[in-house]
Design a protein around this motif. Structure first.
Motif, PDB file in Angstrom:
ATOM      1  N   ASP A 200       0.823  -1.214   0.000  1.00 37.12           N
ATOM      2  CA  ASP A 200       0.000   0.000   0.000  1.00 37.12           C
ATOM      3  C   ASP A 200       0.855   1.261   0.000  1.00 37.12           C
ATOM      4  O   ASP A 200       0.509   2.269   0.626  1.00 37.12           O
ATOM      5  CB  ASP A 200      -0.949   0.024   1.210  1.00 37.12           C
ATOM      6  CG  ASP A 200      -1.953  -1.116   1.165  1.00 37.12           C
ATOM      7  OD1 ASP A 200      -2.334  -1.515   0.046  1.00 37.12           O
ATOM      8  OD2 ASP A 200      -2.335  -1.603   2.246  1.00 37.12           O
ATOM      9  N   GLY A 201       1.998   1.191  -0.667  1.00 38.41           N
ATOM     10  CA  GLY A 201       2.866   2.364  -0.743  1.00 38.41           C
ATOM     11  C   GLY A 201       3.586   2.689   0.550  1.00 38.41           C
ATOM     12  O   GLY A 201       4.141   3.780   0.689  1.00 38.41           O
ATOM     13  N   LYS A 202       3.590   1.766   1.526  1.00 38.48           N
ATOM     14  CA  LYS A 202       4.210   2.016   2.820  1.00 38.48           C
ATOM     15  C   LYS A 202       5.464   1.166   2.995  1.00 38.48           C
ATOM     16  O   LYS A 202       5.564   0.069   2.474  1.00 38.48           O
ATOM     17  CB  LYS A 202       3.222   1.714   3.952  1.00 38.48           C
ATOM     18  CG  LYS A 202       1.955   2.577   3.919  1.00 38.48           C
ATOM     19  CD  LYS A 202       1.022   2.197   5.051  1.00 38.48           C
ATOM     20  CE  LYS A 202      -0.248   3.044   5.012  1.00 38.48           C
ATOM     21  NZ  LYS A 202      -1.184   2.658   6.104  1.00 38.48           N
ATOM     22  N   SER A 203       6.401   1.704   3.775  1.00 40.25           N
ATOM     23  CA  SER A 203       7.647   0.991   4.058  1.00 40.25           C
ATOM     24  C   SER A 203       7.997   1.118   5.528  1.00 40.25           C
ATOM     25  O   SER A 203       7.655   2.115   6.180  1.00 40.25           O
ATOM     26  CB  SER A 203       8.800   1.547   3.210  1.00 40.25           C
ATOM     27  OG  SER A 203       8.533   1.403   1.836  1.00 40.25           O
ATOM     28  N   GLU A 204       8.663   0.095   6.044  1.00 37.73           N
ATOM     29  CA  GLU A 204       9.242   0.158   7.390  1.00 37.73           C
ATOM     30  C   GLU A 204      10.686   0.612   7.253  1.00 37.73           C
ATOM     31  O   GLU A 204      11.475  -0.007   6.546  1.00 37.73           O
ATOM     32  CB  GLU A 204       9.188  -1.209   8.061  1.00 37.73           C
ATOM     33  CG  GLU A 204       7.787  -1.666   8.424  1.00 37.73           C
ATOM     34  CD  GLU A 204       7.790  -3.016   9.121  1.00 37.73           C
ATOM     35  OE1 GLU A 204       6.753  -3.373   9.689  1.00 37.73           O
ATOM     36  OE2 GLU A 204       8.839  -3.697   9.089  1.00 37.73           O
ATOM     37  N   ILE A 205      11.029   1.707   7.931  1.00 33.29           N
ATOM     38  CA  ILE A 205      12.360   2.278   7.793  1.00 33.29           C
ATOM     39  C   ILE A 205      13.037   2.338   9.155  1.00 33.29           C
ATOM     40  O   ILE A 205      12.453   2.802  10.134  1.00 33.29           O
ATOM     41  CB  ILE A 205      12.300   3.689   7.177  1.00 33.29           C
ATOM     42  CG1 ILE A 205      11.672   3.622   5.783  1.00 33.29           C
ATOM     43  CG2 ILE A 205      13.695   4.304   7.091  1.00 33.29           C
ATOM     44  CD1 ILE A 205      11.485   4.966   5.129  1.00 33.29           C
ATOM     45  N   ASP A 206      14.257   1.824   9.217  1.00 32.85           N
ATOM     46  CA  ASP A 206      15.065   1.887  10.437  1.00 32.85           C
ATOM     47  C   ASP A 206      16.424   2.449  10.085  1.00 32.85           C
ATOM     48  O   ASP A 206      16.936   2.242   8.979  1.00 32.85           O
ATOM     49  CB  ASP A 206      15.224   0.489  11.051  1.00 32.85           C
ATOM     50  CG  ASP A 206      13.906  -0.086  11.533  1.00 32.85           C
ATOM     51  OD1 ASP A 206      13.480   0.267  12.638  1.00 32.85           O
ATOM     52  OD2 ASP A 206      13.295  -0.874  10.777  1.00 32.85           O
ATOM     53  N   SER A 207      17.028   3.170  11.030  1.00 27.04           N
ATOM     54  CA  SER A 207      18.339   3.755  10.778  1.00 27.04           C
ATOM     55  C   SER A 207      19.271   3.485  11.950  1.00 27.04           C
ATOM     56  O   SER A 207      18.837   3.247  13.075  1.00 27.04           O
ATOM     57  CB  SER A 207      18.219   5.270  10.553  1.00 27.04           C
ATOM     58  OG  SER A 207      17.662   5.894  11.690  1.00 27.04           O
ATOM     59  N   CYS A 208      20.556   3.512  11.655  1.00 28.72           N
ATOM     60  CA  CYS A 208      21.585   3.270  12.678  1.00 28.72           C
ATOM     61  C   CYS A 208      22.731   4.260  12.500  1.00 28.72           C
ATOM     62  O   CYS A 208      22.976   4.760  11.400  1.00 28.72           O
ATOM     63  CB  CYS A 208      22.151   1.857  12.550  1.00 28.72           C
ATOM     64  SG  CYS A 208      21.049   0.554  13.104  1.00 28.72           S
ATOM     65  N   TYR A 209      23.440   4.491  13.587  1.00 29.43           N
ATOM     66  CA  TYR A 209      24.629   5.332  13.551  1.00 29.43           C
ATOM     67  C   TYR A 209      25.693   4.690  14.448  1.00 29.43           C
ATOM     68  O   TYR A 209      25.408   4.190  15.531  1.00 29.43           O
ATOM     69  CB  TYR A 209      24.332   6.750  14.040  1.00 29.43           C
ATOM     70  CG  TYR A 209      25.555   7.624  14.137  1.00 29.43           C
ATOM     71  CD1 TYR A 209      26.252   7.749  15.339  1.00 29.43           C
ATOM     72  CD2 TYR A 209      26.033   8.307  13.026  1.00 29.43           C
ATOM     73  CE1 TYR A 209      27.377   8.537  15.433  1.00 29.43           C
ATOM     74  CE2 TYR A 209      27.159   9.097  13.108  1.00 29.43           C
ATOM     75  CZ  TYR A 209      27.831   9.210  14.308  1.00 29.43           C
ATOM     76  OH  TYR A 209      28.957   9.989  14.389  1.00 29.43           O
ATOM     77  N   ARG A 210      26.928   4.700  13.983  1.00 29.15           N
ATOM     78  CA  ARG A 210      28.014   4.117  14.777  1.00 29.15           C
ATOM     79  C   ARG A 210      29.313   4.840  14.447  1.00 29.15           C
ATOM     80  O   ARG A 210      29.544   5.209  13.291  1.00 29.15           O
ATOM     81  CB  ARG A 210      28.145   2.625  14.445  1.00 29.15           C
ATOM     82  CG  ARG A 210      29.173   1.901  15.296  1.00 29.15           C
ATOM     83  CD  ARG A 210      29.293   0.446  14.878  1.00 29.15           C
ATOM     84  NE  ARG A 210      30.322  -0.254  15.626  1.00 29.15           N
ATOM     85  CZ  ARG A 210      30.771  -1.471  15.332  1.00 29.15           C
ATOM     86  NH1 ARG A 210      30.268  -2.107  14.313  1.00 29.15           N
ATOM     87  NH2 ARG A 210      31.699  -2.027  16.067  1.00 29.15           N
ATOM     88  N   ASN A 211      30.152   5.058  15.452  1.00 28.66           N
ATOM     89  CA  ASN A 211      31.418   5.764  15.211  1.00 28.66           C
ATOM     90  C   ASN A 211      32.635   4.978  15.716  1.00 28.66           C
ATOM     91  O   ASN A 211      33.675   5.574  16.022  1.00 28.66           O
ATOM     92  CB  ASN A 211      31.399   7.157  15.860  1.00 28.66           C
ATOM     93  CG  ASN A 211      31.170   7.080  17.359  1.00 28.66           C
ATOM     94  OD1 ASN A 211      31.116   5.998  17.944  1.00 28.66           O
ATOM     95  ND2 ASN A 211      31.045   8.246  17.992  1.00 28.66           N
ATOM     96  N   ASP A 212      32.508   3.652  15.784  1.00 33.36           N
ATOM     97  CA  ASP A 212      33.651   2.846  16.243  1.00 33.36           C
ATOM     98  C   ASP A 212      33.862   1.655  15.306  1.00 33.36           C
ATOM     99  O   ASP A 212      34.038   0.516  15.753  1.00 33.36           O
ATOM    100  CB  ASP A 212      33.429   2.362  17.674  1.00 33.36           C
ATOM    101  CG  ASP A 212      32.157   1.536  17.811  1.00 33.36           C
ATOM    102  OD1 ASP A 212      31.308   1.600  16.901  1.00 33.36           O
ATOM    103  OD2 ASP A 212      32.024   0.803  18.804  1.00 33.36           O
ATOM    104  N   LEU A 213      33.869   1.921  14.036  1.00 31.29           N
ATOM    105  CA  LEU A 213      34.048   0.839  13.066  1.00 31.29           C
ATOM    106  C   LEU A 213      35.468   0.277  13.125  1.00 31.29           C
ATOM    107  O   LEU A 213      36.421   1.001  13.426  1.00 31.29           O
ATOM    108  CB  LEU A 213      33.789   1.355  11.651  1.00 31.29           C
ATOM    109  CG  LEU A 213      32.351   1.738  11.296  1.00 31.29           C
ATOM    110  CD1 LEU A 213      32.281   2.105   9.827  1.00 31.29           C
ATOM    111  CD2 LEU A 213      31.402   0.618  11.595  1.00 31.29           C
ATOM    112  N   PRO A 214      35.626  -1.011  12.781  1.00 34.05           N
ATOM    113  CA  PRO A 214      36.975  -1.600  12.751  1.00 34.05           C
ATOM    114  C   PRO A 214      37.795  -1.024  11.596  1.00 34.05           C
ATOM    115  O   PRO A 214      37.390  -1.152  10.432  1.00 34.05           O
ATOM    116  CB  PRO A 214      36.699  -3.093  12.543  1.00 34.05           C
ATOM    117  CG  PRO A 214      35.319  -3.164  11.985  1.00 34.05           C
ATOM    118  CD  PRO A 214      34.577  -2.015  12.544  1.00 34.05           C
ATOM    119  N   PRO A 215      38.910  -0.383  11.872  1.00 38.78           N
ATOM    120  CA  PRO A 215      39.695   0.269  10.803  1.00 38.78           C
ATOM    121  C   PRO A 215      40.200  -0.708   9.741  1.00 38.78           C
ATOM    122  O   PRO A 215      40.231  -0.372   8.564  1.00 38.78           O
ATOM    123  CB  PRO A 215      40.867   0.913  11.567  1.00 38.78           C
ATOM    124  CG  PRO A 215      40.394   1.019  12.979  1.00 38.78           C
ATOM    125  CD  PRO A 215      39.486  -0.151  13.205  1.00 38.78           C
TER     126      PRO A 215
END
Length: 297
Positions: A200-215
């Motif tokens: 019906d034109g709808k979506s489930e949207i989730d977001s994430c943020y992280r600042n300690d990724l493995p180099p």
């Protein structure tokens, strides 16, 4: 090619081997061991060997003409090589019968026959290889060099103050995952958005943020994108399935350059592209993205 296709071609090669190599071989053997019907088997073997050779040439000619006229895409550069390779197999019935009945020692005949049978399978494999490239479907990835301005006009949310920006869009059917990696001198940040279409034109949207990724893993991904070369695969079959697709862009602010990779069909083809996408997805999993529920942090 899919595993089932490969198995089918092995069976086809075995059947062709029996028809074009074993039958002349058996007539040659019967001609050698039979004293009463030696001439009968010898003449019949010659005739059958010639007829088999003619049938290969005729069938190959008609088949290539038919496929050339009806193929989705034809690559002329391979047609002559394909036809020449196929015509070589016409000598297999003749050589098999000849080496079986020629006046050589048993050891010499066995050696010649073994070489003929090995050559038969090698030629068939080469013929199949060339046919795929001549008449088959092409599955290819693409690599582009863009300007840095193109990247930031397409992705205004990316941070221009970072050293490197990586933007990846991964899609599987109605599920999308976007990954934005920003590399700084002292840190690496990750922003992800996962979207699932629910109707019906709808979506489930989730977001994430992280600042300690493995180099190490991040640097490995950057190098894979930087040195990635186009991959081309061929298949005699194509399906209407929606294959997973990835679009990856890397912007190097220091050098003011941008690399864009278009990676379709990453479930069936392109091993290097598959490896790169898996590494990017592993960062998303480390950020607690649930494949069915989205982000959880």
């Amino acid at each position: 090619m899919e595993p089932t296709d490969a198995l089918f071609m092995i069976i086809v090669n075995i059947v062709l081997f029996i028809i074009f190599a074993i039958i002349p071989f058996l007539f040659g053997v019967f001609s050698n061991i039979s004293t009463k019907f030696h001439k009968v088997f010898f003449i019949a073997g010659r005739i059958i060997s010639v007829l088999l050779a003619i049938s290969i040439a005729a069938g190959l000619s008609v088949g290539i003409v038919f496929v050339t006229e009806n193929a989705f895409e034809v690559r002329p550069s391979y047609i002559y090589a394909c036809y020449f390779c196929g015509l070589i197999t016409t000598f297999i019935p003749l050589s098999t019968f000849y080496f079986t009945t020629c006046k050589k020692t048993k050891k010499q005949r066995a050696c010649y026959l073994t070489l003929s049978f090995i050559a038969f399978f090698v030629i068939l494999s080469g013929f199949e290889f060339l046919c795929n490239r001549t008449f088959g479907f092409v599955f290819q990835t693409e690599r582009f060099e863009l300007s840095i301005n193109d990247f930031y006009s397409n992705h205004p949310e990316a941070d221009k103050n970072s050293d490197i920006n990586v933007f990846a869009s991964l899609s599987v059917g109605i599920e999308w995952l976007t990954v934005n990696i920003s590399v700084y001198k002292d840190s690496i940040t990750l922003k992800t958005i996962e979207s699932n279409y629910i109707g019906d034109g709808k979506s489930e949207i989730d977001s994430c943020y992280r600042n300690d990724l493995p180099p190490d893993l991040t640097q490995d991904i950057i190098e894979e994108i930087t040195y990635y070369q186009q991959e081309t695969d061929y298949s005699p079959f194509a399906d209407a399935c929606l294959h997973p697709h990835a679009s990856i862009e890397l912007a190097n602010n220091k050098n003011a350059t941008t690399i864009k990779l278009d990676l379709p069909d990453i479930d069936e083809y392109h091993p290097n592209a598959q490896r790169l996408v898996k590494k990017i997805k592993s960062l998303a999993k480390d950020s607690k993205i649930n494949p069915t529920k989205g982000c959880s942090n």
